[in-house]
Design an enzyme around this catalytic site. Structure first.
Site, PDB file in Angstrom:
ATOM      1  N   ASP A 168       0.750  -1.313   0.002  1.00  0.00           N
ATOM      2  CA  ASP A 168      -0.014  -0.113  -0.040  1.00  0.00           C
ATOM      3  C   ASP A 168       0.889   1.268  -0.126  1.00  0.00           C
ATOM      4  O   ASP A 168       1.361   1.614   1.170  1.00  0.00           O
ATOM      5  CB  ASP A 168      -0.682  -0.165   1.322  1.00  0.00           C
ATOM      6  CG  ASP A 168      -1.712   1.139   1.305  1.00  0.00           C
ATOM      7  OD1 ASP A 168      -1.874   1.866   0.295  1.00  0.00           O
ATOM      8  OD2 ASP A 168      -2.331   1.522   2.262  1.00  0.00           O
TER       9      ASP A 168
ATOM     10  N   LYS B  55       1.596   7.972   0.750  1.00  0.00           N
ATOM     11  CA  LYS B  55       1.971   8.144   2.200  1.00  0.00           C
ATOM     12  C   LYS B  55       3.469   8.474   2.240  1.00  0.00           C
ATOM     13  O   LYS B  55       4.097   8.521   1.344  1.00  0.00           O
ATOM     14  CB  LYS B  55       2.057   6.534   2.667  1.00  0.00           C
ATOM     15  CG  LYS B  55       0.839   5.766   2.860  1.00  0.00           C
ATOM     16  CD  LYS B  55       1.196   4.484   3.437  1.00  0.00           C
ATOM     17  CE  LYS B  55      -0.231   3.587   3.212  1.00  0.00           C
ATOM     18  NZ  LYS B  55      -0.954   3.900   4.513  1.00  0.00           N
TER      19      LYS B  55
ATOM     20  N   ASP C 154      -5.845   6.413  -0.333  1.00  0.00           N
ATOM     21  CA  ASP C 154      -5.162   5.666   0.914  1.00  0.00           C
ATOM     22  C   ASP C 154      -6.313   5.193   1.743  1.00  0.00           C
ATOM     23  O   ASP C 154      -5.949   4.264   2.845  1.00  0.00           O
ATOM     24  CB  ASP C 154      -4.371   6.407   1.798  1.00  0.00           C
ATOM     25  CG  ASP C 154      -3.105   5.684   2.716  1.00  0.00           C
ATOM     26  OD1 ASP C 154      -3.092   4.599   2.358  1.00  0.00           O
ATOM     27  OD2 ASP C 154      -2.561   6.367   3.696  1.00  0.00           O
TER      28      ASP C 154
ATOM     29  N   GLU D 205      -8.112   2.583   1.015  1.00  0.00           N
ATOM     30  CA  GLU D 205      -8.384   1.659  -0.108  1.00  0.00           C
ATOM     31  C   GLU D 205      -8.944   0.438   0.319  1.00  0.00           C
ATOM     32  O   GLU D 205      -9.604  -0.395  -0.315  1.00  0.00           O
ATOM     33  CB  GLU D 205      -7.404   1.268  -0.971  1.00  0.00           C
ATOM     34  CG  GLU D 205      -6.331   0.187  -0.544  1.00  0.00           C
ATOM     35  CD  GLU D 205      -5.684   0.676   0.805  1.00  0.00           C
ATOM     36  OE1 GLU D 205      -5.204  -0.178   1.736  1.00  0.00           O
ATOM     37  OE2 GLU D 205      -5.405   2.055   1.133  1.00  0.00           O
TER      38      GLU D 205
ATOM     39  N   ARG E 115     -11.207  -0.374   2.631  1.00  0.00           N
ATOM     40  CA  ARG E 115     -12.451  -0.571   2.870  1.00  0.00           C
ATOM     41  C   ARG E 115     -13.131  -1.034   1.597  1.00  0.00           C
ATOM     42  O   ARG E 115     -14.263  -1.355   1.371  1.00  0.00           O
ATOM     43  CB  ARG E 115     -13.135   0.575   3.528  1.00  0.00           C
ATOM     44  CG  ARG E 115     -13.091   2.025   2.802  1.00  0.00           C
ATOM     45  CD  ARG E 115     -13.034   3.110   3.705  1.00  0.00           C
ATOM     46  NE  ARG E 115     -11.853   3.269   4.720  1.00  0.00           N
ATOM     47  CZ  ARG E 115     -11.814   4.317   5.402  1.00  0.00           C
ATOM     48  NH1 ARG E 115     -12.770   4.990   5.840  1.00  0.00           N
ATOM     49  NH2 ARG E 115     -10.828   4.158   6.524  1.00  0.00           N
TER      50      ARG E 115
END
Length: 427
Positions: free
Chosen positions: A200, A207, A277, A279, A281
């Site tokens: 991620d 991030k 970010d 993502e 869910r």
């Protein structure tokens, strides 16, 4: 091969020369752990971490007092992702030894899988590893289907496809059916849904390095529910359970999803993406729709979903959310039986409405007006669970992974949660 260091247990305090609160002492025969009856498993785990820190990589658990739980506590603290360690286990009865062996096989699989570099473990590899583990313990009682890439879009899995399309490694949905009855019409007792984001970056809501460097572990929820099903099978699970793993990379590319995109799900919900970010869910929603369609008694999803859960609980507890008080109580009772740390956080009806969008039914993230990030994330997921008020548990896996070592854990994955979920499935 060096001679093993003997590790024995004692209920007597250490000699005063070792200090008033010494938990271990060293003598010519080896190392003695001094149990005080207050938190013996924790004491053993912390002592094992110290023993590993001394550079002792070959031990023999010797003498009286060892059982499966105490052996396992030692191994939890002793195991680390770097280097090799050897343990000579004490004599245990057949039941205890089988329990220990199953923990070593399955929970070590969970820890090692979460610790694997993202370059080695993409969405397809994660799905296949899960299939291999479950098949190893369940044999021909398992069937599965893997759907990937553009087939996901064609079949309406728009959350998973949208998140994963920015990577050269195709997103994957694993749908696995453990059916010990052999009856294709048997009811499904439980569905397990896991977030399997194999790396991620945050996408275009990128991030910072300090928050991205551990994101190989963002598939910790998928590994945890896979391990839980496998472990429940070794404990005699005799009910039909389905497993859904939603696996993808969340990367940046010319084909990656963007802020302002709107995703239309199979249940008719439209979601505006205001944070790429958030993502996890988005992919879990697809798995929860499939889980709800099975009409099970129980749905459990697990995900490394929010930083807010870690802010609340650190890495010491998994966060639990549910509208079903009785079911939440059962999960917490299972956690207590397995000596695993869970803590229930708030989830109320109003959290479901704290994701407003000007262009869709839902926003995929809360705003400054609604800062309870872990609760609003759970509220978001509830929109994809048909009967969200009963039979649904959401686990935000804040205790799955540690970026740095602490007194009882090495850096890396912990495997916490596997036994608790398995306990609940077999209760």
């Amino acid at each position: 091969m060096t001679e093993a260091m003997k590790i024995t247990l004692s209920t007597q305090p250490a000699d005063a020369r070792w200090g008033e609160k010494a938990t271990y002492s060293i003598n010519n025969d080896g190392i003695t752990l001094h149990l005080n009856g207050a938190d013996d498993l924790g004491l053993i785990q912390r002592a094992a971490r110290k023993i590993d820190g001394l550079g002792i990589k070959h031990v023999q658990l010797s003498g009286e007092g060892w059982d499966a739980d105490r052996c396992w506590a030692f191994w939890q603290g002793y195991k680390a992702p770097k280097g090799t360690r050897k343990v000579e286990w004490p004599d245990l009865d057949d039941v205890q030894r089988q329990e220990l062996d199953n923990r070593l096989m399955i929970i070590d699989w969970v820890r090692d899988t979460i610790n694997a570099p993202a370059e080695e473990l993409g969405p397809s590899q994660l799905a296949q590893r899960a299939v291999d583990l479950i098949s190893n313990v369940a044999g021909d009682r398992v069937t599965y289907r893997i759907t990937k890439g553009e087939d996901l879009r064609d079949q309406g899995y728009m959350g998973l496809h949208t998140v994963g399309r920015g990577s050269e490694r195709s997103p994957v949905l694993l749908a696995l059916d453990y059916n010990p009855t052999g009856d294709k019409e048997a009811p499904v007792y439980a569905c397990l849904v896991g977030k399997g984001i194999t790396f991620d970056s945050g996408g275009y809501s990128i991030k910072q390095t300090a928050f991205m460097d551990s994101m190989k572990s963002d598939m910790g929820g998928a590994a945890t529910v896979t391990g839980a099903l496998a472990f429940a099978i070794t404990r005699g699970l005799n009910k039909r359970v389905k497993l859904f793993l939603c696996c993808a990379d969340n990367l940046i590319s010319g084909n990656a999803f963007k802020l302002g995109d709107i995703i239309t799900y199979r249940n008719g919900k439209k979601v505006e993406v205001m944070n790429t970010d958030a993502e996890g869910r988005l992919v879990l929603a697809d798995g929860l729709i499939d889980a709800s369609a099975q009409k099970p008694e129980l749905i459990i999803d697990a995900a490394t979903l929010t930083g807010a859960a870690k802010t609340a609980l650190g890495n010491d507890y998994h966060a639990l959310f549910s509208f079903d008080d009785a079911l939440a109580g059962r999960l917490l009772a299972s956690a207590a039986q397995e000596n695993e740390p869970f803590w229930r956080l708030p989830l109320a009806e109003f959290h479901r409405s704290q994701l407003p969008s000007n262009f869709a039914e839902l926003n995929n993230t809360g705003s400054a007006a609604y800062p309870a990030g872990a609760s609003t994330a759970a509220g978001f997921l509830s929109h994809f669970v048909e009967n969200y008020q009963q039979g649904w548990l959401h686990i935000d896996c804040s205790a799955t992974y540690r970026k740095a070592p602490v007194e009882q854990w090495s850096a890396g994955a912990t495997g916490l949660g596997v036994r608790t979920i398995a306990n609940l499935l077999t209760a």
